[in-house]
Design a protein around this motif. Structure first.
Motif, mmCIF file in Angstrom:
data_model
loop_
_atom_site.group_PDB
_atom_site.id
_atom_site.type_symbol
_atom_site.label_atom_id
_atom_site.label_comp_id
_atom_site.label_asym_id
_atom_site.label_seq_id
_atom_site.Cartn_x
_atom_site.Cartn_y
_atom_site.Cartn_z
ATOM 1 N N CYS A 147 -90.555 53.317 77.886
ATOM 2 C CA CYS A 147 -90.446 54.575 77.145
ATOM 3 C C CYS A 147 -91.795 55.110 76.669
ATOM 4 C CB CYS A 147 -89.500 54.424 75.958
ATOM 5 S SG CYS A 147 -90.210 53.552 74.558
ATOM 6 N N ARG A 148 -92.884 54.447 76.974
ATOM 7 C CA ARG A 148 -94.250 54.869 76.637
ATOM 8 C C ARG A 148 -94.581 54.775 75.148
ATOM 9 N NH1 ARG A 148 -95.990 53.586 80.752
ATOM 10 N NH2 ARG A 148 -97.991 54.342 80.075
ATOM 11 N N SER A 149 -93.674 54.265 74.337
ATOM 12 C CA SER A 149 -93.981 54.143 72.905
ATOM 13 C C SER A 149 -95.136 53.168 72.697
ATOM 14 C CB SER A 149 -92.740 53.641 72.157
ATOM 15 O OG SER A 149 -93.115 53.187 70.871
ATOM 16 N N ASN A 150 -95.908 53.396 71.622
ATOM 17 C CA ASN A 150 -97.021 52.496 71.305
ATOM 18 C C ASN A 150 -96.615 51.419 70.299
ATOM 19 O OD1 ASN A 150 -98.802 55.462 71.402
ATOM 20 N ND2 ASN A 150 -99.124 53.860 72.900
ATOM 21 N N SER A 151 -95.338 51.438 69.885
ATOM 22 C CA SER A 151 -94.878 50.447 68.906
ATOM 23 C C SER A 151 -94.576 49.144 69.615
ATOM 24 C CB SER A 151 -93.621 50.956 68.196
ATOM 25 O OG SER A 151 -93.948 52.044 67.387
ATOM 26 N N ILE A 152 -95.616 48.440 69.983
ATOM 27 C CA ILE A 152 -95.436 47.227 70.768
ATOM 28 C C ILE A 152 -95.684 46.005 69.893
ATOM 29 C CG2 ILE A 152 -96.205 45.930 72.777
ATOM 30 C CD1 ILE A 152 -94.745 48.570 73.397
ATOM 31 N N ARG A 153 -94.635 45.217 69.759
ATOM 32 C CA ARG A 153 -94.740 44.027 68.926
ATOM 33 C C ARG A 153 -95.019 42.822 69.807
ATOM 34 N NH1 ARG A 153 -90.048 41.703 64.984
ATOM 35 N NH2 ARG A 153 -91.322 40.114 63.953
ATOM 36 N N HIS A 154 -95.997 42.064 69.385
ATOM 37 C CA HIS A 154 -96.397 40.864 70.108
ATOM 38 C C HIS A 154 -95.538 39.721 69.598
ATOM 39 C CE1 HIS A 154 -100.137 38.498 71.646
ATOM 40 N NE2 HIS A 154 -99.017 38.110 72.182
ATOM 41 N N ARG A 173 -92.387 43.293 72.698
ATOM 42 C CA ARG A 173 -91.129 43.989 72.483
ATOM 43 C C ARG A 173 -91.420 45.395 71.981
ATOM 44 N NH1 ARG A 173 -85.724 43.194 71.300
ATOM 45 N NH2 ARG A 173 -84.953 44.521 69.630
ATOM 46 N N MET A 194 -90.653 48.445 69.905
ATOM 47 C CA MET A 194 -89.884 48.655 68.686
ATOM 48 C C MET A 194 -89.164 50.008 68.711
ATOM 49 S SD MET A 194 -90.390 45.832 67.353
ATOM 50 C CE MET A 194 -89.898 45.787 65.651
ATOM 51 N N MET A 195 -89.434 50.792 69.746
ATOM 52 C CA MET A 195 -88.736 52.073 69.850
ATOM 53 C C MET A 195 -87.468 51.912 70.683
ATOM 54 S SD MET A 195 -88.077 55.149 69.311
ATOM 55 C CE MET A 195 -89.300 55.822 68.213
ATOM 56 N N LYS A 222 -106.923 46.031 74.662
ATOM 57 C CA LYS A 222 -106.382 47.173 75.381
ATOM 58 C C LYS A 222 -105.218 47.831 74.657
ATOM 59 C CE LYS A 222 -102.938 46.315 78.858
ATOM 60 N NZ LYS A 222 -102.487 45.692 80.078
ATOM 61 N N GLU A 223 -105.099 49.110 74.892
ATOM 62 C CA GLU A 223 -104.024 49.871 74.275
ATOM 63 C C GLU A 223 -102.718 49.516 74.961
ATOM 64 O OE1 GLU A 223 -104.955 53.979 73.550
ATOM 65 O OE2 GLU A 223 -102.926 54.576 74.086
#
Lengths: 579, 202, 60
Positions: free
Chosen positions: C34-41, C9, C11-12, C27-28
């Motif tokens: 939206c290309r945000s890196n705030s990715i919640r597993h 998910r 978060m942005m 991996k990154e």
């Protein structure tokens, strides 16, 4: 450093480069040195002036190292220099300094189909041109075109093939192609006075010492310069001649030029081995894919990793003179370090308080350098010379047993509290790692990219230094939004310490959610030292996010995230979970 | 000799840099200086036109002596540029270099918030407050010295690599030149003539 | 190599998506939208010694 010394299958000390072996070799392969324009044998010398001056056997091409299959070269070699059983060797060398000079790759223009490279015989690249005009080339310097081996009279050059073209992801100028083409036109005019050169260009960049003079001479020699890049190339299948359609932007009219031959002045790109070297030495790249230097003006040959320097193309496109200059500078920088004979390690390393250590060993697990030694039932011990100071261990220890020198919990928490002392609701709180994100902020500054003034950055060496406690403290102090930022995965200055950041963020999002705090108020971004644009964009986004956070939410978080006594118990439980 | 004052009493000096108009053009440096004086344990706050220049550095050294400072905060540019400069400066005044902290008022503030005088000034105050808060907890540190193996490796045997290796060799250093191809020479060896002098590549 | 399908998910922007994840992969992540890196597993757990997320619900 470990080096794989590749097997040559020919003994360097015995081979006298007589060439008898190649005469009898039955295998024919395209000659890489001649850009595939002629052939070589499986046993060959790369080029006559090669160093070391010895033949080499390419085992992939050889009919087999079973002498029954062939073995002709062994028979004919009087010096007995050929050894099919030669093997790669791993050589270990200890060095105090490394100069990275891994050069470039030349752009392959096949994808730019409109120019017909590989479809039409008489469309060649500027690298192929070099071999065709060279006395040591496949035609002994007689310039002929591939289709009929006749000398072309009307030769066109297309500039910026694979350069300054954002559409194919190559926005940068390759630096050398303008002057290389000017040189080529002069060579042709010199060899063949009746030649008619046409150069299609968008800008001629002749900025170096005596470059403009060369450009003027090329024009005086009759070369026509037409401002405009061709949209299309057609071939007459009968004659092999080419027709180029171009909009001459000086006059605005559409022109068609019939040519005997077309040279694509190809750009250059970072070498494909760059990522491998980058990973080995923890280096970073700029947005165009070349290596990033410590400072674009003041430390142009230093890598962010101490003791590593750049020379030549791998740092940015440059010509021979600039490569030689930079190599001299790199050698001088490396020499200074070697002469000193010693290096000071910044006093930011980890220290473990044996009394406070609960002997859980978590710190040893998260250390990317293996700099913490731990045995079951024993307190952990830091090997200071191996510690790079990322602080992943310090943020992981739940018992306050680890002190990161110069980046202590006390110091960082004091910063959090000081920044959020007044009107915290107006501020976006940012943790940024020294090497990438903080540097990305600097890059935004150097580039004067504006963004909202609401952010407050606290610098740590690595994003992995940011403990859960620090983030929670920021929320307790009333921060509406907290951003943790670090290096991209491939660029982590501490090998892979920022993976700990990701794990911590997952835990923090869970913690926030459990406490009824909107987890979206905590954000994560990877921003490289080159990404000033991204830094500014992210700060803009954070400001938008901040505006959505209500005073009620902030107040709730302050209360809900108050430290609970069960924290120690939870920490012990976590430590006990086996890996 | 480096003298570390006893930490019975923390005495912080703050040095705010105008950087010509680089900072002072977008931030109210006078207000930031006044504000710095109100922060805990700050005994003096000094505004400078160019803190990194000799007169600016001398002011820091003088203040260390005069006010018996044992922590120094330099509010100027990014520590990634001038941290070594100011560490050396306080060292010369007898202070352990790790007792100096910087606040980045230029790259992270004035250069990115021009025209936002109030916002930038508010931010600058916070950055100074943050640096002072941190400075109060700074401790003197000793750096570990490790030997450097007196040999170099050059990766890549093209014109740049060869040149670097020769230079280092001429300077008397042992050099290992690593090349993936069977011969050194790189792409340059494939060229015929080279500009601007039209001589051969090999 | 064991591969599982995991839910992430952003978060942005709130975008939620699933992706096959290889065991031990490193991996990154960035949001495909939206290309945000705030990715919640959100489900499953990474190959490490950390506690399993206590809940699996994905609502706001």
């Amino acid at each position: 450093m470990k080096i794989r010394k590749k097997a040559r299958y020919v003994d360097l000390s015995l081979c006298n480069a007589c060439g008898e072996c190649a005469n009898v070799c039955p295998v024919t392969k395209p000659d890489e040195y001649q850009m595939g324009l002629s052939s070589r044998r499986a046993i060959y010398i790369p080029f006559p002036q090669a160093v070391p001056c010895s033949y080499i056997l390419n085992m992939d091409d050889c009919l087999g190292n079973n002498p029954i299959a062939c073995g002709k070269c062994i028979e004919v070699c009087e010096k007995k220099a050929i050894n099919y059983d030669d093997r790669d060797e791993i050589v270990t060398r200890e060095v105090g300094s490394i100069i990275v000079a891994i050069g470039l790759d030349v752009y392959d223009p096949t994808e730019m189909d409109e120019y017909g490279y590989t479809r039409f015989d008489n469309v060649i690249t500027s690298m192929e041109f070099e071999r065709l005009i060279c006395a040591g080339g496949p035609t002994a310097g007689h310039f002929v075109r591939p289709s009929d081996h006749q000398r072309p009279k009307r030769i066109g050059f297309i500039q910026c093939v694979g350069s300054r073209n954002p559409k194919i992801g190559r926005p940068y100028c390759s630096n050398i192609c303008c002057m290389n083409t000017i040189k080529d036109t002069l060579l042709l005019a010199d060899h063949y006075p009746d030649v008619e050169n046409v150069v299609f260009y968008q800008d001629i960049r002749a900025f170096g010492k005596s470059f403009e003079d060369m450009f003027q001479r090329s024009k005086e020699a009759g070369t026509r310069y037409i401002r405009g890049l061709p949209g299309d190339v057609e071939e007459d299948p009968e004659t092999g001649n080419l027709t180029v359609t171009v909009e001459n932007t000086t006059g605005g009219q559409l022109e068609r030029h019939e040519l005997d031959m077309l040279v694509l002045s190809v750009g250059v790109q970072p070498p494909k081995d760059l990522a491998k070297i980058s990973g080995l030495l923890t280096l970073s790249k700029t947005s165009d894919g070349f290596f990033m230097e410590s400072h674009p003006k003041l430390k142009p040959v230093d890598a962010p990793t101490r003791g590593v320097h750049f020379a030549g193309f791998c740092e940015a496109p440059k010509d021979i003179k600039d490569s030689v200059c930079q190599a001299g500078a790199a050698a001088s920088r490396a020499g200074a370090l070697l002469n000193a004979g010693q290096i000071q390690i910044e006093a930011i390393t980890s220290r473990i308080d044996i009394e406070a250590c609960m002997k859980c060993g978590l710190c040893a697990k998260v250390c990317p350098y293996g700099a913490i030694v731990w045995e079951k039932g024993q307190p952990a011990v830091v090997i200071e010379a191996a510690c790079a100071g990322c602080g992943a261990c310090g943020a992981t220890c739940q018992f306050g047993a680890i002190t990161m020198r110069h980046f202590t919990d006390d110091q960082l928490l004091a910063q959090v509290r000081a920044v959020l002392a007044d009107d915290p609701q107006d501020k976006v709180f940012v943790f940024a790692c020294n090497w990438c994100s903080y540097a990305g902020g600097d890059m935004a500054g150097i580039s004067r990219i504006r963004y909202p003034s609401t952010n407050r950055v606290v610098r740590t060496m690595c994003s992995a230094r940011v403990s859960e406690e620090m983030v929670l403290e920021a929320f307790r102090c009333g921060a509406p939004v907290v951003l943790v930022s670090g290096c991209h995965y491939a660029d982590c200055h501490y090998i892979n310490a920022n993976r700990q950041t990701v794990k911590r963020m997952q835990r923090l999002w869970n913690t926030l959610e459990k406490a009824g705090v909107r987890p979206e108020r905590l954000q994560l971004e990877w921003i490289s030292a080159a990404e000033g644009q991204k830094f500014a964009k992210v700060m803009e986004q954070m400001e938008q996010l901040r505006k959505t956070v209500t005073a009620k939410e902030i107040e709730h978080a302050k209360q809900a995230l108050k430290p609970k006594p069960k924290k120690a118990a939870r920490a012990r439980e976590e430590a006990a979970v086996p890996s | 000799m480096i003298v570390n004052p006893t930490d019975d009493e923390i005495r912080v000096g703050v040095f705010i840099c105008d950087c010509g108009l680089n900072i002072a053009g977008a931030v109210d440096c006078a207000a930031v200086t006044d504000y710095a004086e109100t922060l805990p344990d700050v005994v003096c706050a000094v505004r400078n036109k160019y803190t990194c220049a000799d007169p600016g550095q001398n002011k820091i050294k003088d203040a260390i002596q005069q006010h018996r400072l044992n922590r120094v905060v330099v509010a100027s540019c990014t520590p990634r540029q001038h941290e070594p400069t100011f560490r050396q400066c306080v060292r010369e005044a007898g202070l352990n270099p790790y007792l100096m902290e910087m606040a980045n008022l230029r790259e992270h503030c004035s250069w990115v918030h021009p025209g936002d005088w109030d916002g930038a000034t508010r931010k600058a105050k916070d950055l100074v407050a943050s640096a002072v808060a941190r400075a109060r907890f700074l401790q003197p540190q000793e750096e570990l010295t490790v030997p450097v193996t007196r040999a170099a490796m050059v990766i890549g045997g093209g014109v740049a690599g060869i040149e670097a290796a020769i230079e280092l060799g001429d300077a008397g250093h042992k050099v290992v030149l690593v090349e993936k191809q069977p011969s050194i020479g790189g792409i340059m060896a494939q060229l015929d003539k080279t500009y601007p002098t039209m001589d051969c590549s090999i | 190599m064991a591969t599982t399908t995991e839910t992430f998910r952003c978060m942005m922007c709130g975008h939620e998506y699933t992706e096959p994840v290889e065991k031990g992969e490193d991996k990154e992540r960035s949001c495909p939208k939206c290309r945000s890196n705030s990715i919640r597993h959100l489900k499953g757990r990474p190959p490490s010694n950390e506690p399993r997320p206590s809940r699996s619900e994905t609502k706001e």
